[in-house]
Design a protein around this motif. Structure first.
Motif, PDB file in Angstrom:
ATOM      1  N   LEU A 166       0.833  -1.193   0.000  1.00 45.64           N
ATOM      2  CA  LEU A 166       0.000   0.000   0.000  1.00 45.64           C
ATOM      3  C   LEU A 166       0.875   1.253   0.000  1.00 45.64           C
ATOM      4  O   LEU A 166       1.944   1.280   0.607  1.00 45.64           O
ATOM      5  N   GLY A 167       0.396   2.282  -0.671  1.00 44.70           N
ATOM      6  CA  GLY A 167       1.116   3.551  -0.638  1.00 44.70           C
ATOM      7  C   GLY A 167       1.120   4.240  -1.987  1.00 44.70           C
ATOM      8  O   GLY A 167       1.004   3.590  -3.037  1.00 44.70           O
ATOM      9  N   SER A 168       1.269   5.542  -1.953  1.00 39.81           N
ATOM     10  CA  SER A 168       1.330   6.326  -3.181  1.00 39.81           C
ATOM     11  C   SER A 168       2.661   6.082  -3.895  1.00 39.81           C
ATOM     12  O   SER A 168       3.570   5.438  -3.363  1.00 39.81           O
ATOM     13  N   ARG A 169       2.798   6.646  -5.093  1.00 38.27           N
ATOM     14  CA  ARG A 169       4.064   6.519  -5.822  1.00 38.27           C
ATOM     15  C   ARG A 169       5.211   7.170  -5.042  1.00 38.27           C
ATOM     16  O   ARG A 169       6.334   6.670  -5.038  1.00 38.27           O
ATOM     17  N   LYS A 170       4.910   8.281  -4.397  1.00 45.06           N
ATOM     18  CA  LYS A 170       5.928   8.959  -3.600  1.00 45.06           C
ATOM     19  C   LYS A 170       6.344   8.096  -2.420  1.00 45.06           C
ATOM     20  O   LYS A 170       7.544   7.961  -2.115  1.00 45.06           O
ATOM     21  N   THR A 171       5.354   7.502  -1.760  1.00 46.06           N
ATOM     22  CA  THR A 171       5.640   6.614  -0.633  1.00 46.06           C
ATOM     23  C   THR A 171       6.444   5.409  -1.096  1.00 46.06           C
ATOM     24  O   THR A 171       7.396   4.973  -0.432  1.00 46.06           O
ATOM     25  N   VAL A 176      11.396   2.010  -1.897  1.00 41.50           N
ATOM     26  CA  VAL A 176      12.430   1.440  -2.763  1.00 41.50           C
ATOM     27  C   VAL A 176      13.817   1.895  -2.325  1.00 41.50           C
ATOM     28  O   VAL A 176      14.771   1.105  -2.292  1.00 41.50           O
ATOM     29  N   GLU A 177      13.932   3.160  -1.970  1.00 45.54           N
ATOM     30  CA  GLU A 177      15.220   3.692  -1.511  1.00 45.54           C
ATOM     31  C   GLU A 177      15.672   2.998  -0.230  1.00 45.54           C
ATOM     32  O   GLU A 177      16.842   2.611  -0.098  1.00 45.54           O
ATOM     33  N   ALA A 194       2.960  -1.664  -6.540  1.00 46.26           N
ATOM     34  CA  ALA A 194       2.699  -0.471  -5.737  1.00 46.26           C
ATOM     35  C   ALA A 194       2.574   0.730  -6.661  1.00 46.26           C
ATOM     36  O   ALA A 194       3.421   0.907  -7.546  1.00 46.26           O
ATOM     37  N   PRO A 195       1.533   1.537  -6.501  1.00 49.33           N
ATOM     38  CA  PRO A 195       0.421   1.355  -5.569  1.00 49.33           C
ATOM     39  C   PRO A 195      -0.295   0.018  -5.810  1.00 49.33           C
ATOM     40  O   PRO A 195      -0.480  -0.395  -6.948  1.00 49.33           O
ATOM     41  N   ILE A 196      -0.696  -0.611  -4.731  1.00 50.53           N
ATOM     42  CA  ILE A 196      -1.262  -1.945  -4.794  1.00 50.53           C
ATOM     43  C   ILE A 196      -2.629  -1.945  -5.467  1.00 50.53           C
ATOM     44  O   ILE A 196      -3.393  -0.992  -5.380  1.00 50.53           O
ATOM     45  N   GLY A 197      -2.926  -3.030  -6.163  1.00 49.57           N
ATOM     46  CA  GLY A 197      -4.238  -3.209  -6.764  1.00 49.57           C
ATOM     47  C   GLY A 197      -4.321  -2.707  -8.194  1.00 49.57           C
ATOM     48  O   GLY A 197      -3.566  -1.831  -8.603  1.00 49.57           O
TER      49      GLY A 197
END
Length: 225
Positions: A166-171, A176-177, A194-197
């Motif tokens: 779960l999470g936005s592209r920014k999150t 990833v970092e 991600a974003p999931i779904g």
């Protein structure tokens, strides 16, 4: 059936390994092929397709019958959140046996998840005994790096067929970092959905759960083999 073949099928089932019993309908000759040993087999393509669908049948334009045996898919959900509450019944409806892991005891309660296996423990404690494997859908929903990150690393190590977070592209970029700094390879990181779904415009927890279940189904039917 030959007892040796039956014993081999039973051993594969116990080890949660996909297998196909390949039978010549004219001669009755039969052999067992494990998914892990498919590369280079004369019937590799149709066997992979059969394992992906989970359906037994005659190979097109042949006199060969495939009896497929695929381990039942499992689902591990990290996070006893509202989305998880909506996802569990959907997963069960599609034949999964969902397990919820969340060290936050205020969320991981029998009242919020009746008749569900819930582990109110940290991932490093809860996950190893679960026997997570390639036939497991792994879903991280806590939005808390302290919980999700080590859980995702475990999912990479076990080669789960689906890994979503779960999470936005920014999150996700921050995720990833962090994981990259811990030694997770770029190839593994690319596996995270991600974003999931599926992108269906989901907003509510129930809609997000539907989008996740759809994406898991897509991975199971189109990508597992």
């Amino acid at each position: 059936m030959d007892l040796k073949l039956l014993a081999a099928l039973n051993a594969a089932r116990k080890a949660r390994k996909a297998a196909a019993l390949v039978t010549d309908l004219d001669t009755g000759a039969a052999r067992i092929v494990l998914e892990e040993a498919l590369a280079g087999d004369a019937l590799e393509a149709p066997i992979r397709a059969a394992l992906r669908s989970g359906r037994s049948g005659v190979v097109a334009d042949t006199r060969t019958f495939l009896t497929v045996q695929v381990p039942p898919a499992r689902m591990v959900i990290i996070g006893a959140v509202h989305i998880s509450q909506a996802l569990v019944p959907l997963a069960r409806m599609l034949g999964y046996d969902p397990v919820v892991v969340d060290p936050r005891t205020a969320f991981a309660t029998p009242e919020r998840f009746p008749d569900v296996t819930v582990h109110a423990e940290w991932p490093d404690v809860a996950l190893p005994p679960l026997g997570i494997d390639r036939y497991t859908a792994f879903i991280a929903l806590t939005h808390d790096p302290k919980i999700d990150d080590p859980a995702l690393i475990h999912a990479f190590e076990r080669d789960c067929f689906y890994i979503g977070a779960l999470g936005s592209r920014k999150t996700h970029a921050k995720r990833v970092e962090r994981l990259g700094a811990l030694g997770v390879s770029a190839e593994q990181l690319d596996r995270i959905k991600a974003p999931i779904g599926l992108a269906i415009g989901a907003i509510t927890p129930a809609e997000i759960a539907v989008s996740i279940m759809a994406e898991v189904t897509q991975a199971w039917r189109q990508g597992i083999a």
